[in-house]
Design a protein around this motif. Sequence first.
Motif, mmCIF file in Angstrom:
data_model
loop_
_atom_site.group_PDB
_atom_site.id
_atom_site.type_symbol
_atom_site.label_atom_id
_atom_site.label_comp_id
_atom_site.label_asym_id
_atom_site.label_seq_id
_atom_site.Cartn_x
_atom_site.Cartn_y
_atom_site.Cartn_z
ATOM 1 N N MET A 98 0.853 -1.297 0.122
ATOM 2 C CA MET A 98 0.096 0.061 -0.020
ATOM 3 C C MET A 98 0.915 1.136 -0.205
ATOM 4 N N GLY A 99 2.020 1.219 0.500
ATOM 5 C CA GLY A 99 3.013 2.479 0.530
ATOM 6 C C GLY A 99 3.409 2.780 -0.770
ATOM 7 N N TYR A 100 3.257 1.697 -1.878
ATOM 8 C CA TYR A 100 3.667 1.920 -3.137
ATOM 9 C C TYR A 100 2.498 2.883 -3.776
ATOM 10 N N PHE A 101 1.151 2.519 -3.452
ATOM 11 C CA PHE A 101 0.187 3.171 -3.970
ATOM 12 C C PHE A 101 -0.301 4.423 -3.449
ATOM 13 N N LEU A 102 -0.534 4.355 -2.083
ATOM 14 C CA LEU A 102 -1.221 5.413 -1.388
ATOM 15 C C LEU A 102 -0.484 6.632 -1.014
ATOM 16 N N ALA A 103 -1.428 7.648 -1.382
ATOM 17 C CA ALA A 103 -0.765 9.108 -1.132
ATOM 18 C C ALA A 103 -1.823 9.901 -0.287
ATOM 19 N N ILE A 104 -1.502 11.311 -0.003
ATOM 20 C CA ILE A 104 -2.076 12.084 0.584
ATOM 21 C C ILE A 104 -3.531 12.278 0.184
ATOM 22 N N PRO A 105 -3.562 12.427 -1.135
ATOM 23 C CA PRO A 105 -5.066 12.519 -1.495
ATOM 24 C C PRO A 105 -6.020 11.370 -1.596
ATOM 25 N N ASP A 106 -5.280 10.268 -1.364
ATOM 26 C CA ASP A 106 -6.046 9.028 -1.213
ATOM 27 C C ASP A 106 -6.644 8.814 0.106
ATOM 28 N N ILE A 107 -5.917 9.504 1.052
ATOM 29 C CA ILE A 107 -6.495 9.606 2.555
ATOM 30 C C ILE A 107 -7.634 10.524 2.527
ATOM 31 N N ILE A 108 -7.550 11.733 1.906
ATOM 32 C CA ILE A 108 -8.841 12.576 1.940
ATOM 33 C C ILE A 108 -9.920 11.895 1.187
ATOM 34 N N SER A 109 -9.790 10.953 0.159
ATOM 35 C CA SER A 109 -10.754 10.301 -0.593
ATOM 36 C C SER A 109 -11.216 9.073 0.631
ATOM 37 N N ILE A 110 -10.387 8.670 1.299
ATOM 38 C CA ILE A 110 -10.868 7.767 2.240
ATOM 39 C C ILE A 110 -11.611 8.258 3.237
ATOM 40 N N LEU A 111 -11.515 9.555 3.832
ATOM 41 C CA LEU A 111 -12.161 10.367 4.653
ATOM 42 C C LEU A 111 -13.600 10.478 3.963
ATOM 43 N N ASN A 112 -13.773 10.803 2.604
ATOM 44 C CA ASN A 112 -14.967 10.914 1.785
ATOM 45 C C ASN A 112 -15.805 9.664 2.216
ATOM 46 N N LEU A 113 -15.187 8.441 1.930
ATOM 47 C CA LEU A 113 -15.686 7.283 2.146
ATOM 48 C C LEU A 113 -16.335 7.031 3.486
ATOM 49 N N VAL A 114 -15.676 7.578 4.384
ATOM 50 C CA VAL A 114 -15.888 7.397 5.961
ATOM 51 C C VAL A 114 -17.204 8.088 6.364
ATOM 52 N N PHE A 115 -17.166 9.265 5.781
ATOM 53 C CA PHE A 115 -18.442 10.183 6.143
ATOM 54 C C PHE A 115 -19.854 9.531 5.114
ATOM 55 N N GLY A 116 -19.268 9.082 3.996
ATOM 56 C CA GLY A 116 -20.466 8.440 3.290
ATOM 57 C C GLY A 116 -21.232 7.083 4.158
ATOM 58 N N PHE A 117 -20.234 6.310 4.526
ATOM 59 C CA PHE A 117 -20.647 5.106 5.496
ATOM 60 C C PHE A 117 -21.284 5.717 6.649
ATOM 61 N N LEU A 118 -20.887 6.936 7.296
ATOM 62 C CA LEU A 118 -21.626 7.326 8.595
ATOM 63 C C LEU A 118 -22.937 7.830 8.316
ATOM 64 N N ALA A 119 -22.925 8.365 7.132
ATOM 65 C CA ALA A 119 -24.493 8.716 6.592
ATOM 66 C C ALA A 119 -25.429 7.710 6.606
#
Length: 316
Positions: A8-29
């Motif tokens: 995952m270190g090869y792929f994951l970057a800071i923008p992807d973490i922000i996208s994951i936060l998008n996913l988190v709040f969608g799931f919280l909804a």
Amino acid sequence: MRLKSVGMGYFLAIPDIISILNLVFGFLAILMVMDNHLTYASVCVLIAVVFDSVDGWVSRKLNRNDQLGFGKNIDSLADIVSFGVAPSVILYYIGLGISDWAAYLVAIVAIFTLICGILRLTRYNIISDRINYPGFVGFPIPATAIILVSYYLSGLFNIIVATILMLFAGYLMISTIRYPKVDNYYLIGFSALMIILLILPIDIFIGAVNLPALILFVLSLIYMFMTFLEFFIDTEEALTVENVNRNIVQAREITTNKFGLSLTSAQEAFKSMKDTINQVSSGEIVGENKEYSEEKNKIDEEDKLENISTGEVENE
């Protein structure tokens, strides 16, 4: 690709973490809907919209070179949950509170909207690097979510209107109608302010109407119905003021030419009718009719004399 290079270190970057936060709040909804907190669920969707808007901006600022498309795919997967599944669940739960038959009908609309959103995101991942168009092909799925949740928060919500809007939005998402990216910083800032006012515990109401939610809903509808400008677009260029004005001028010229031809034809017909009336009034046509009558009488007299000579008249 070597096995050790798929970490995952090869792929994951800071923008992807922000996208994951998008996913988190969608799931919280979705969780908020299960607890019957539809207002909180709508707010979570709006927070997901904020993260979805920020991840692309951060990626551009960091000059990320995402040749494998990891960021694009994780962003789309997050969008499916936050702007596909979560709004569909909200819509269904509202219909469930009305009656069973309403829940069934709304469920069909929710499923249709979700499927259209998934199809749109999949198509985007395929064509984004293959077409020369800076905007969106089809209505963006985050805008569909904004329309639903802002309408619900506005205090003017009607389930029939909401289902019609979601049906229309679903169709627009899978259509080939082009939508421009909003590059007006004043409009972006104003819309962001409305979202912040909805997220923060600040009540700005006029009667029973939530003013920031209503403004955001109206702005989203305006963007949605910009599809009618598609009639003026015949190229793959973006929606610019110059292109739209040029096409409008061309449409006006065509309309003016057709109107001019119709007016000329009408003038010619009127002139012909006027000439006919003048001929009648001057006796020209009457004279011609008189000469024709005299000639016909002469022929009749000759036929009568011929009949007498042959004895046909006497026999009668």
